[in-house]
Scaffold this active site. Structure first.
Site, PDB file in Angstrom:
ATOM      1  N   GLU A 178       1.840   7.821   0.755  1.00 11.61           N
ATOM      2  CA  GLU A 178       0.577   7.083   0.912  1.00 11.61           C
ATOM      3  C   GLU A 178      -0.559   7.959   1.440  1.00 11.61           C
ATOM      4  O   GLU A 178      -1.039   7.778   2.566  1.00 11.61           O
ATOM      5  CB  GLU A 178       0.780   5.883   1.839  1.00 11.61           C
ATOM      6  CG  GLU A 178       1.659   4.814   1.226  1.00 11.61           C
ATOM      7  CD  GLU A 178       1.675   3.515   2.035  1.00 11.61           C
ATOM      8  OE1 GLU A 178       1.348   3.553   3.236  1.00 11.61           O
ATOM      9  OE2 GLU A 178       2.016   2.472   1.455  1.00 11.61           O
ATOM     10  N   GLU A 237       7.351   0.317  -3.131  1.00 12.11           N
ATOM     11  CA  GLU A 237       7.737  -0.385  -1.901  1.00 12.11           C
ATOM     12  C   GLU A 237       7.340  -1.848  -2.015  1.00 12.11           C
ATOM     13  O   GLU A 237       6.327  -2.187  -2.639  1.00 12.11           O
ATOM     14  CB  GLU A 237       7.022   0.200  -0.675  1.00 12.11           C
ATOM     15  CG  GLU A 237       7.409   1.605  -0.299  1.00 12.11           C
ATOM     16  CD  GLU A 237       6.633   2.101   0.923  1.00 12.11           C
ATOM     17  OE1 GLU A 237       6.164   1.271   1.727  1.00 12.11           O
ATOM     18  OE2 GLU A 237       6.474   3.324   1.049  1.00 12.11           O
TER      19      GLU A 237
HETATM   20  C1  GAL Z   1       4.074   1.604   3.840  1.00  8.24           C
HETATM   21  C2  GAL Z   1       4.650   2.970   4.177  1.00  8.24           C
HETATM   22  C3  GAL Z   1       6.088   2.868   4.641  1.00  8.24           C
HETATM   23  C4  GAL Z   1       6.217   1.795   5.688  1.00  8.24           C
HETATM   24  C5  GAL Z   1       5.710   0.493   5.108  1.00  8.24           C
HETATM   25  C6  GAL Z   1       5.801  -0.671   6.044  1.00  8.24           C
HETATM   26  O1  GAL Z   1       2.699   1.596   3.838  1.00  8.24           O
HETATM   27  O2  GAL Z   1       4.594   3.815   3.061  1.00  8.24           O
HETATM   28  O3  GAL Z   1       6.502   4.110   5.153  1.00  8.24           O
HETATM   29  O4  GAL Z   1       5.485   2.150   6.806  1.00  8.24           O
HETATM   30  O5  GAL Z   1       4.355   0.651   4.784  1.00  8.24           O
HETATM   31  O6  GAL Z   1       5.315  -1.836   5.438  1.00  8.24           O
END
Ligand code: GAL
Length: 679
Positions: free
Chosen positions: A153, A308
């Protein structure tokens, strides 16, 4: 289109951080077992593992990663291998403080957090190249590894002297001379004229925030920096095996960088999807997520990965709600419907400590697999396996509707000191224009104003607040309409050029003959005020926030203002131009009104919905290949009839004529026999 050629299947799994559990081999063994049970076939490894991979400068430890990878591979689980540049070890920050970021008040950060690096630092680049090369040498040909996950990110800016100097170089390259920069930035204002390059600093609350052209160029420079950093990492890992594709996980509606530009250096677009599901009527939230998915598809005009998502709740929204039963499958399938080739989670197992210890994960602190979350995740894995043969290679339908969405424009609109101090709301405005199409299951894509943008294949092009005109977009819009296209443009369009200097002349710049209208003044409304737009078809729309005054120059008036000193004046106009039609919308219409407007436009343009039937509010049908995804975001059960006969894509059973779709549920259906679907 196959994104991961070594494993051309839907990916199911997510971020796995064994580096946090190296003293617990027993747990790591259980992880692999439970992954198999949950139908996990891919995990992202090593995202924040730099410290474990290089515990001392130049001393690499890959033994643990070898063990983890082999253990996973024995069970057929694939690996998305990360480069660890998102967080660096303490020894590095201590020995080379220059790797740390300098904030916008020109103070150097201390060690801590993540995404806290300087992208210009030669030391940081050397260290990143070092670890990336070592990882690539060891694993780029490992059969389990299917994709590189570059860093994590990317976000933010660094204001250190090195970055400042790079910014000045970038400006020198762009403008050639200071005179040209002073002209393009209108620096006669408030004595801003520069007489030496060294005087130029990035925008900062400590200094210059009033030069809006500087603000715009800083964002472009930041994008260029990030792109350059990604390219550097990509080159390092590709030196060993150029065949292994690279991605970098993007974020939703992200402000900092122009994602169209970043996508050019990525092989695969991936993104992290965390909608704030309310667990009631989630129609609007779902629309926002759908837009983000479609944007990710649009960046490269190809499928993407959902890198994710959370299997239950997050820990960083203002209220961290659990997903209601059904929502996990529904939101996962939404991604697939819009072109995702994966459902991946953050994260596999909850950590024991620190900032994300209470973030949802597939396995919680109890390590149990007989939980609601584990069952939900397993169900998604099973369904992806069922859909794989039928859907993996199938694409989303080609869009006939294009919304111009341009980061340059977004930055300029949201920084503009005009009408609504905090409410020009570029992204939100786009969402309101997108909603009607999403609701009807009519495919939409997004283009920006780059030189290569070609509008000729579309039937409808929509330009919400296209404030900047760049790279000759006005000529493309003219040609598009002339050739028979339908063009819709809103207030606050065609005002400024690419450096944010207003055009001298009528707005929208050089297109007043296409629209047969000029925008003369823009009125802003207080939150408790509203106006109306009375349409020539008898309907009345509500307008809030912005009401622009339009001078007719040959257009037909489709709607007039109902109130204020401009009552009776044109608010929405229509003009025949060439073989096409150009609409101008002068007022910020309520989302429902825009829905109505676009619904009638869609029907006159014969834009094909996913299903030719009227569905209850909050129920959405979306097509990918031959499959229709019926989704219920209304928060209550829905009943409706389907036109024609359908079968369930997972069970092959016939779907009854009247479908019952429980709250927060999804059903995948196909019209004909499934064999041969997805060429
Ligand atoms: C994302 C990040 C992850 C984790 C996640 C939690 O933005 O890439 O490492 O922190 O959020 O929701």
């Amino acid at each position: 289109m196959v994104l991961t050629p070594r494993f051309p299947h839907f990916l199911h799994g997510g971020d796995y951080n064994p580096d946090q559990w190296l003293d617990r081999e027993d747990i790591l063994e259980k992880d692999a077992e439970a992954m198999e049970k949950a139908h996990v076939n891919a995990v992202s490894l090593g995202i924040f593992a730099w410290d474990a991979l290089e515990p001392e400068e130049g001393v690499y430890d890959f033994a643990w990663l070898d063990r983890v990878m082999d253990r996973l591979w024995r069970r057929g689980i694939h690996v998305i291998l990360a480069t660890p540049s998102g967080a660096r070890p303490a020894w590095m920050a201590e020995k080379y403080p220059e790797v740390l970021r300098v904030n916008s008040e020109f103070r150097r950060n201390h060690f801590g957090g993540r995404h806290n690096h300087c992208p210009s630092s030669p030391v940081y680049r050397e260290k990143v190249r070092g670890i990336d090369t070592a990882l690539a040498r060891r694993y780029a040909s490992h059969p389990a590894v299917i994709l590189w996950h570059i860093s994590n990110e990317f976000s933010g800016d660094c204001y250190c002297p090195l970055c400042q100097e790079r910014f000045r170089d970038w400006l020198r390259e762009k403008y050639g001379t200071l005179d040209e920069l002073n002209r393009a930035w209108f620096t006669g204002f408030w004595s801003m004229r520069y007489t030496a390059w060294s005087q130029i600093e990035p925008p900062s609350p400590m200094g210059q925030m009033s030069n809006l052209s500087l603000l715009l160029d800083w964002r472009r420079f930041s994008t260029w920096q990030c792109r350059d950093f990604i390219s550097m990492e990509k080159e390092a890992v590709h030196a060993c095996n150029p065949e292994l594709p690279c991605t970098a996980n993007l974020m939703e509606a992200f402000w900092d960088y122009d994602y169209f530009s970043l996508a050019e250096v990525l092989d695969v677009v991936s993104w992290d999807n965390y909608p704030a599901w309310r667990g009631g009527d989630d129609e609007r939230v779902a629309c926002g997520a759908a837009l983000n998915h479609d944007m990710m598809y649009a960046l490269k005009k190809q499928p993407f990965l959902m890198m994710e998502s959370t299997p239950s709740n997050v820990n960083w929204h203002s209220v961290n709600k659990l997903k209601k039963p059904g929502m996990h499958l529904l939101s996962s399938m939404q991604a697939v419907a819009h072109g995702s080739q994966s459902v991946l989670y953050f994260q596999w197992r909850k950590g024991r400590g620190n900032a994300e210890m209470f973030h949802g994960a597939v396995l919680s602190h109890d390590g149990r697999s007989d939980t609601r979350v584990f069952r939900d995740v397993t169900e998604v894995g099973e369904i992806l396996e069922k859909l794989d043969g039928k859907l993996y290679a199938a694409d989303v339908p080609a869009a006939r509707v294009c919304i111009l969405y341009d980061w340059n424009c977004r930055w300029a609109v949201e920084n503009a000191q005009t009408g609504l101090a905090h409410g020009m709301a570029y992204h939100e405005t786009v969402l309101n224009h997108y909603h009607a199409f999403w609701r009807a299951g009519i495919p939409v894509t997004f283009c920006d104003m780059r030189e290569e943008t070609d509008l000729s294949g579309f039937s409808l092009v929509i330009c919400p607040q296209l404030y900047l005109f760049m790279n000759g977009i006005e000529e493309k819009l003219r040609a598009f309409t002339e050739a028979g296209g339908t063009l819709v443009m809103t207030y606050f369009s065609g005002i400024a050029d690419s450096t944010n200097l207003t055009f001298l002349g009528d707005a929208p710049h050089s297109l007043t003959d296409v629209f047969g209208v000029r925008e003369t003044e823009m009125d802003a409304l207080y939150p408790d005020e509203e106006n109306t737009v009375v349409m020539d078809n008898g309907r009345t729309y509500r307008a809030t926030g912005i009401c622009s005054l339009l001078a007719e120059e040959g257009c037909e008036v489709a709607g007039t203002y109902g109130k204020d000193f401009y009552a009776g004046g044109a608010a929405i106009t229509r003009n025949a131009y060439g073989k096409g039609t150009a609409w101008y919308i002068g007022a910020r219409l309520d989302p429902d009104c825009l829905d109505d407007f676009y619904t009638s436009l869609a029907s006159s343009l014969h834009l094909e919905p996913a299903l030719d039937v009227s569905l209850p509010r909050g129920v959405i049908a979306h097509r990918r290949g031959d499959m229709v995804f019926l989704q219920n975001y209304s928060g209550k059960p829905a009943f409706f009839s389907l036109p024609g006969s359908w079968q369930d894509a997972c069970t092959d059973e016939k779907v009854p004529d009247t479908v019952e779709l429980p709250a927060w549920s999804v059903r995948m259906i196909c019209k004909e026999s499934l064999s041969g679907t997805g060429e």
